[in-house]
Design a protein around this motif. Structure first.
Motif: not given
Length: 489
Positions: A389-390, A414
């Motif tokens: 997600q990052r 993300g």
């Protein structure tokens, strides 16, 4: 010359040790993980640094730290020697020795840019090559102009722009220095400088084309770094303080004073005038932006400006006490070597148990210093890709897989996917089974966010990040089966 060569080779040796025996940092891991093919440009930066690590991987068939870092270490040696040539021509061999020694002792130039997979290494080499070609073209310090060197200056200016967009700050400053120099203006009436400009633009053209084909993604990202208004009157001082720490305060202070003196001396002191103009924009710009912008200014952004001041620093050193300079150099070199060896020791042997247990899970600084290769054996069978997600989590995970030869695509679900948006677009995983990294945030939040995008979403294995048996981080996951639609950012 022999003394300077010894400095260059000694510095290269320590950079090789650091490159070989320490894991890749966050930015390095990201660059290696997110690059899968040679392209005309990339999201964060132009092509030079990406092509260098890609070329090393293809040549050696490995993604080991020493392999992907090797081109950058070798370029640091080229940069050191170019600095010697520039300073020797402008101020003599004694000044050149001190300039190279100072460069080799500055942590940001010698270690960070000299051994890590970053665009700043190729940038420094290209900018010093531009400077050398420029002083030859202008006939500095007291020679006859050599017009054909403008072509070399254009070639290296193009390579600098292919390394990092901030090269433009030094190039524009140098151009102003030439324009405001009497001999320089006379040279600009000839075709050679403009042929050099055309060559530089031709080399940079693929980056423009790539951006045009990708909705100006890279230009928009870099250009947007000064957005947001937040008046912070003391921020320029904080930024200059950080830059001083990166360069070394006892190098930074005389550099700044020499920069001021260069402008006080004016255009009649042609050498310091050119160097001052080449340096001034990066040194001032980021501090000014920090005054009014909410953007987080990174201290190394101004480094190209300070790079242009090493010849002045070398000349300044020739008028100082040799004994004092030697004492400072020995102490500084000792601290730099000790710091490098400590980093290597910590990566190779781990933190001492007492210190290791003092950090909460997920908070150890070793998470950035070691490669996350321990997650490979814990991956479940049957998955087609991994999604973090990052971007920085994807970088550490993707590099660990690439280093172990595990050919699983890695992407980011993300708002800031960076290059992963182009290497593995989420939409390319439709119908695939994806292992979703649940950090950051709670498990329930991750489940609720991605469950609608898959036919089913169930808990996956916990991926351990280990350092010599010590658990640094336990990464929870979900397995998403048959992705129905690309998750929204």
């Amino acid at each position: 010359m022999k003394s300077a060569l010894l400095v260059v080779l000694t510095a290269l040796l320590f950079r090789l040790i650091l490159a070989a025996f320490s894991g890749l940092g966050i930015d390095e891991s990201y660059m290696v993980a997110a690059s899968s093919h040679f392209a005309a440009s990339y999201f964060d930066h132009p092509l030079a640094s990406w092509w260098l690590e890609l070329g090393a991987r293809h040549l050696f068939g490995s993604a080991a730290p020493i392999v992907v870092r090797l081109p950058f270490v070798l370029l640091s040696g080229v940069a050191s020697w170019l600095l010697y040539l520039v300073t020797a021509r402008l101020y003599g061999v004694k000044a050149a020795f001190w300039a190279v020694l100072a460069y080799s002792l500055s942590p940001v130039f010698s270690l960070a840019f000299g051994s890590w997979v970053l665009p700043d290494g190729p940038l420094n080499t290209a900018l010093l090559a531009v400077l050398y070609a420029l002083i030859r073209a202008l006939g500095l310090p007291e020679g006859k102009p050599a017009p054909r060197w403008w072509l070399a200056a254009g070639l290296f200016a193009g390579l600098a722009m292919l390394s990092k967009y901030s090269a433009a700050l030094v190039l524009v400053g140098a151009a102003l220095g030439v324009l405001l120099d009497k001999v320089g203006r006379r040279e600009l009436a000839r075709p050679w400088p403009w042929l050099g400009v055309m060559l530089a633009l031709a080399l940079f053209a693929p980056v423009v084309v790539w951006n045009a084909q990708h909705h100006w993604a890279s230009f928009g990202y870099q250009g947007g770094r000064a957005e947001g208004v937040r008046i912070r009157p003391l921020m320029p001082l904080s930024i200059w303080g950080g830059e001083a720490l990166f360069v070394l305060p006892w190098l930074w202070a005389p550099m700044v004073w020499l920069l001021v003196r260069a402008f006080l001396a004016g255009a009649t002191a042609r050498v310091s005038w050119l160097l001052g103009w080449a340096a001034i924009i990066p040194v001032l710009l980021f501090a000014v932006v920090g005054f009014w912008s909410s953007t987080h200014i990174l201290f190394h952004w101004a480094a190209p400006g300070y790079l242009m001041l090493f010849p002045l620093l070398g000349d300044w050193a020739t008028r100082r006490s040799v004994r004092m300079l030697r004492i400072v150099a020995v102490i500084t070199g000792g601290l730099l070597v000790a710091a490098s060896l400590i980093i290597v020791a910590l990566v190779q042997f781990g933190l001492p148990p007492l210190l290791a247990h003092s950090f909460k899970p997920g908070k150890s600084p070793m998470l950035q210093a070691v490669d996350w290769t321990s997650i490979g054996p814990a991956l479940p069978p049957g998955i087609d890709a991994i999604a973090a997600q990052r971007w920085f989590d994807a970088g550490k995970i993707g590099y660990a897989l690439r280093r172990d030869g595990i050919k699983l695509p890695v992407t980011v679900f993300g708002p800031e996917p960076h290059q992963f948006a182009f290497t593995t677009p989420p939409a390319s995983l439709l119908g695939k089974d994806v292992l979703i990294i649940a950090m950051p945030g709670a498990l329930m939040q991750t489940y609720e966010r991605f469950a609608p995008d898959f036919a089913s979403l169930k808990p996956g294995p916990v991926l351990p990040v280990l350092d010599h048996g010590q658990m640094l981080l336990a990464i929870p996951t979900f397995i998403g089966a048959d992705m129905k639609k690309a998750p929204q950012a």
